[in-house]
Design an enzyme around this catalytic site. Structure first.
Site, PDB file in Angstrom:
ATOM      1  N   GLY A  62      76.959  -9.149  59.647  1.00  0.00           N
ATOM      2  CA  GLY A  62      76.638  -7.779  59.290  1.00  0.00           C
ATOM      3  C   GLY A  62      75.727  -7.782  58.287  1.00  0.00           C
ATOM      4  O   GLY A  62      75.668  -6.425  57.409  1.00  0.00           O
ATOM      5  N   ILE A  63      74.916  -8.692  57.882  1.00  0.00           N
ATOM      6  CA  ILE A  63      74.132  -8.702  56.507  1.00  0.00           C
ATOM      7  C   ILE A  63      72.910  -7.708  56.896  1.00  0.00           C
ATOM      8  O   ILE A  63      72.526  -7.166  55.647  1.00  0.00           O
ATOM      9  CB  ILE A  63      73.764 -10.017  56.001  1.00  0.00           C
ATOM     10  CG1 ILE A  63      73.183  -9.808  54.743  1.00  0.00           C
ATOM     11  CG2 ILE A  63      72.793 -10.642  57.130  1.00  0.00           C
ATOM     12  CD1 ILE A  63      72.689 -11.578  54.248  1.00  0.00           C
ATOM     13  N   THR A  64      72.507  -7.351  58.177  1.00  0.00           N
ATOM     14  CA  THR A  64      71.349  -6.636  58.191  1.00  0.00           C
ATOM     15  C   THR A  64      71.844  -4.992  58.156  1.00  0.00           C
ATOM     16  O   THR A  64      70.864  -4.390  58.368  1.00  0.00           O
ATOM     17  CB  THR A  64      70.550  -7.077  59.388  1.00  0.00           C
ATOM     18  OG1 THR A  64      71.552  -6.609  60.596  1.00  0.00           O
ATOM     19  CG2 THR A  64      70.034  -8.364  59.313  1.00  0.00           C
ATOM     20  N   GLN A  68      73.600  -1.402  56.753  1.00  0.00           N
ATOM     21  CA  GLN A  68      73.769  -0.740  55.472  1.00  0.00           C
ATOM     22  C   GLN A  68      74.481  -1.556  54.480  1.00  0.00           C
ATOM     23  O   GLN A  68      73.987  -1.933  53.364  1.00  0.00           O
ATOM     24  CB  GLN A  68      74.176   0.705  55.716  1.00  0.00           C
ATOM     25  CG  GLN A  68      74.558   1.301  54.165  1.00  0.00           C
ATOM     26  CD  GLN A  68      75.111   2.627  54.350  1.00  0.00           C
ATOM     27  OE1 GLN A  68      74.655   3.836  54.172  1.00  0.00           O
ATOM     28  NE2 GLN A  68      76.385   2.659  54.675  1.00  0.00           N
ATOM     29  N   ALA A 106      80.011  -5.104  63.065  1.00  0.00           N
ATOM     30  CA  ALA A 106      80.699  -4.385  63.888  1.00  0.00           C
ATOM     31  C   ALA A 106      79.829  -3.591  64.840  1.00  0.00           C
ATOM     32  O   ALA A 106      78.520  -3.360  64.500  1.00  0.00           O
ATOM     33  CB  ALA A 106      81.543  -3.114  62.996  1.00  0.00           C
ATOM     34  N   SER A 113      88.475   0.817  58.105  1.00  0.00           N
ATOM     35  CA  SER A 113      87.696   1.972  58.249  1.00  0.00           C
ATOM     36  C   SER A 113      88.711   3.288  58.238  1.00  0.00           C
ATOM     37  O   SER A 113      89.623   3.201  58.679  1.00  0.00           O
ATOM     38  CB  SER A 113      86.827   2.140  59.501  1.00  0.00           C
ATOM     39  OG  SER A 113      86.539   3.443  59.767  1.00  0.00           O
ATOM     40  N   GLU A 146      88.626   5.659  60.004  1.00  0.00           N
ATOM     41  CA  GLU A 146      88.760   6.134  61.355  1.00  0.00           C
ATOM     42  C   GLU A 146      89.947   5.512  61.641  1.00  0.00           C
ATOM     43  O   GLU A 146      90.631   6.182  62.812  1.00  0.00           O
ATOM     44  CB  GLU A 146      87.686   5.858  62.166  1.00  0.00           C
ATOM     45  CG  GLU A 146      86.339   6.487  62.056  1.00  0.00           C
ATOM     46  CD  GLU A 146      86.500   8.061  62.554  1.00  0.00           C
ATOM     47  OE1 GLU A 146      87.034   8.193  63.149  1.00  0.00           O
ATOM     48  OE2 GLU A 146      85.510   8.678  61.809  1.00  0.00           O
ATOM     49  N   TYR A 173      86.590   2.719  68.848  1.00  0.00           N
ATOM     50  CA  TYR A 173      86.316   1.892  67.514  1.00  0.00           C
ATOM     51  C   TYR A 173      87.395   1.965  66.609  1.00  0.00           C
ATOM     52  O   TYR A 173      87.752   0.606  65.927  1.00  0.00           O
ATOM     53  CB  TYR A 173      84.933   2.641  66.914  1.00  0.00           C
ATOM     54  CG  TYR A 173      84.841   2.434  65.414  1.00  0.00           C
ATOM     55  CD1 TYR A 173      84.081   1.107  65.239  1.00  0.00           C
ATOM     56  CD2 TYR A 173      85.059   3.209  64.420  1.00  0.00           C
ATOM     57  CE1 TYR A 173      84.009   0.799  63.949  1.00  0.00           C
ATOM     58  CE2 TYR A 173      84.659   2.627  62.848  1.00  0.00           C
ATOM     59  CZ  TYR A 173      84.300   1.506  62.717  1.00  0.00           C
ATOM     60  OH  TYR A 173      83.920   1.114  61.596  1.00  0.00           O
ATOM     61  N   PHE A 203      73.551   8.186  62.641  1.00  0.00           N
ATOM     62  CA  PHE A 203      74.939   8.504  61.932  1.00  0.00           C
ATOM     63  C   PHE A 203      74.606   9.960  61.683  1.00  0.00           C
ATOM     64  O   PHE A 203      73.348  10.359  60.946  1.00  0.00           O
ATOM     65  CB  PHE A 203      75.063   7.670  60.956  1.00  0.00           C
ATOM     66  CG  PHE A 203      75.732   6.381  61.473  1.00  0.00           C
ATOM     67  CD1 PHE A 203      77.309   6.246  61.468  1.00  0.00           C
ATOM     68  CD2 PHE A 203      75.180   5.349  61.719  1.00  0.00           C
ATOM     69  CE1 PHE A 203      77.708   5.112  61.951  1.00  0.00           C
ATOM     70  CE2 PHE A 203      75.413   4.235  62.243  1.00  0.00           C
ATOM     71  CZ  PHE A 203      76.752   3.861  62.370  1.00  0.00           C
ATOM     72  N   ARG A 244      85.197  15.087  56.078  1.00  0.00           N
ATOM     73  CA  ARG A 244      85.404  13.525  55.420  1.00  0.00           C
ATOM     74  C   ARG A 244      85.079  13.353  53.902  1.00  0.00           C
ATOM     75  O   ARG A 244      84.613  14.374  53.367  1.00  0.00           O
ATOM     76  CB  ARG A 244      84.002  13.086  56.087  1.00  0.00           C
ATOM     77  CG  ARG A 244      83.978  12.967  57.711  1.00  0.00           C
ATOM     78  CD  ARG A 244      84.919  12.089  58.308  1.00  0.00           C
ATOM     79  NE  ARG A 244      84.921  12.069  59.615  1.00  0.00           N
ATOM     80  CZ  ARG A 244      85.594  12.794  60.615  1.00  0.00           C
ATOM     81  NH1 ARG A 244      86.456  13.767  60.143  1.00  0.00           N
ATOM     82  NH2 ARG A 244      85.682  12.650  61.801  1.00  0.00           N
ATOM     83  N   ALA A 288      87.892  13.021  71.495  1.00  0.00           N
ATOM     84  CA  ALA A 288      89.047  12.888  70.924  1.00  0.00           C
ATOM     85  C   ALA A 288      88.550  13.152  69.310  1.00  0.00           C
ATOM     86  O   ALA A 288      88.220  12.026  68.918  1.00  0.00           O
ATOM     87  CB  ALA A 288      89.988  12.060  70.785  1.00  0.00           C
TER      88      ALA A 288
END
Length: 349
Positions: free
Chosen positions: A8-10, A12, A87, A134, A136, A157, A196, A225, A288
């Site tokens: 996932g280096i690309t 954020q 992810a 996360s 979440e 997720y 997002f 949040r 949900a």
């Protein structure tokens, strides 16, 4: 020189982590998926020709659906640390693509952990692993949420992240591997994806301020949040892998703000009243909802010595200023295109 491998280096977090580790003197390797288009814009400023003797960032094709491929990369790179940030991380998208989300987030983590285990077994060398969790995962669990709060995920997720968390715990306990789970609460930045909600808001603010957009459509404004700044949070990832023993940590600011507060602060930063521009669209409500996330970061403070540096208000202003500049560039291009078209009409007339 230490070597780190980032999945996932690309994204954020991956881009900020790569910067952080390069500044620490690491050789950094990243996994990217094969595609007909480039998706490396967040790390292009870090990249050098791999034949350059000064190069310390290297990219490799791979995929979280390919366990054999992950094992081959580990054998080739021989990293000291692995950071699993890959992810499908958009909550709403996970309701629309639940199977894909589970395959990447849950089973992808399992494939990576098994690849690391086999690599360690064959090479007899330690590889430390950071697993990105996360907030979440807590879902509807009452706040504040800490490392001891039971998970109650409310999306595919989040369920997948819970599975990944327990895979990490299981491999740590079963095989004695150094695996740390970071349960990161919301962390944003100028590099956040524009789908997002925080980035959607700040992009709209810049465009509305310059007359490029009229309205901003959002869902639940009352969702709360715990928002921090992404570069602060990648430092916590690194700190977890520098400890004597692996453990799990909540990374958060300890403050909670509603989406409404974020909207109000973003519009106020450019002198506008958000109520003139924001409308509610039921399409953006989740099946949900997660109403209230508030992290308890005391363990991270005490054991890692970690504290967030950027406040909520500073975070909003940084994002707005960045996206206001993007809107200015967009407007300049549009104006230039309009002038060229107008000139062409006049010449033909």
């Amino acid at each position: 020189m230490k070597k780190a491998l980032i999945t996932g280096i690309t994204g954020q977090d991956g881009s900020y982590l790569a910067e952080f580790l390069l500044n620490k003197g690491y050789e950094v390797h990243g996994i990217i998926r094969r595609s007909s288009t480039f998706s490396t814009s967040r790390i292009d400023h870090l990249y050098r020709d791999p034949h350059d003797p000064e190069a310390r960032l290297f990219l490799h094709y791979g995929d979280m659906t390919d366990g054999i491929g992950l094992k081959r990369l580990l054998d080739k790179i021989q990293p000291d640390e692995v950071y699993n940030l890959a992810a499908q991380s958009h909550v709403k998208v996970s309701f629309e693509q639940p199977e894909y989300t589970a395959d990447i987030v849950a089973l992808g983590t399992l494939r990576l952990l098994e690849a690391v285990r086999l690599h360690m077994e064959e090479t007899e060398r330690e590889v430390r692993v950071y697993q990105a969790g996360s907030s979440e995962m807590f879902g509807s669990a009452p706040p504040p949420q800490s490392e001891s709060t039971p998970f109650h995920p409310r999306s595919p997720y989040a369920v997948s992240k819970v599975a990944a968390y327990w895979y990490a715990v299981n491999y740590r306990e079963a095989y004695g591997m150094f695996i740390a789970n970071g349960i990161l609460f919301n962390h944003e930045s100028e590099r956040r994806g524009e789908t997002f909600v925080t980035r959607k808001i700040t992009r709209a603010v810049g465009r509305i301020k310059l007359g490029l957009q009229r309205k901003l459509y959002l869902g639940n404004l009352e969702a709360r949040r715990d928002w921090g700044y992404a570069p602060d949070y990648v430092e916590a990832m690194w700190l977890m892998l520098q400890q004597d023993e692996p453990d799990d940590y909540v990374i958060a600011t300890g403050e909670s703000h509603s989406v409404r507060e974020f909207v109000e602060a973003a519009f106020a930063a450019v002198g506008l009243d958000w109520r003139d521009y924001v409308e509610i669209d039921p399409r953006y409500f989740r099946p949900a909802e997660v109403d209230f996330l508030l992290g308890d970061p005391r363990k991270a403070r005490e054991k890692l010595g970690w504290r967030p540096r950027v406040t909520f208000q500073e975070l909003v202003i940084r994002m707005v200023e960045h996206d206001l500049e993007l809107a200015r560039r967009e407007k300049t291009l549009l104006d230039a295109g309009h002038n060229i078209a107008l000139q062409g009409v006049m010449e033909r007339g």
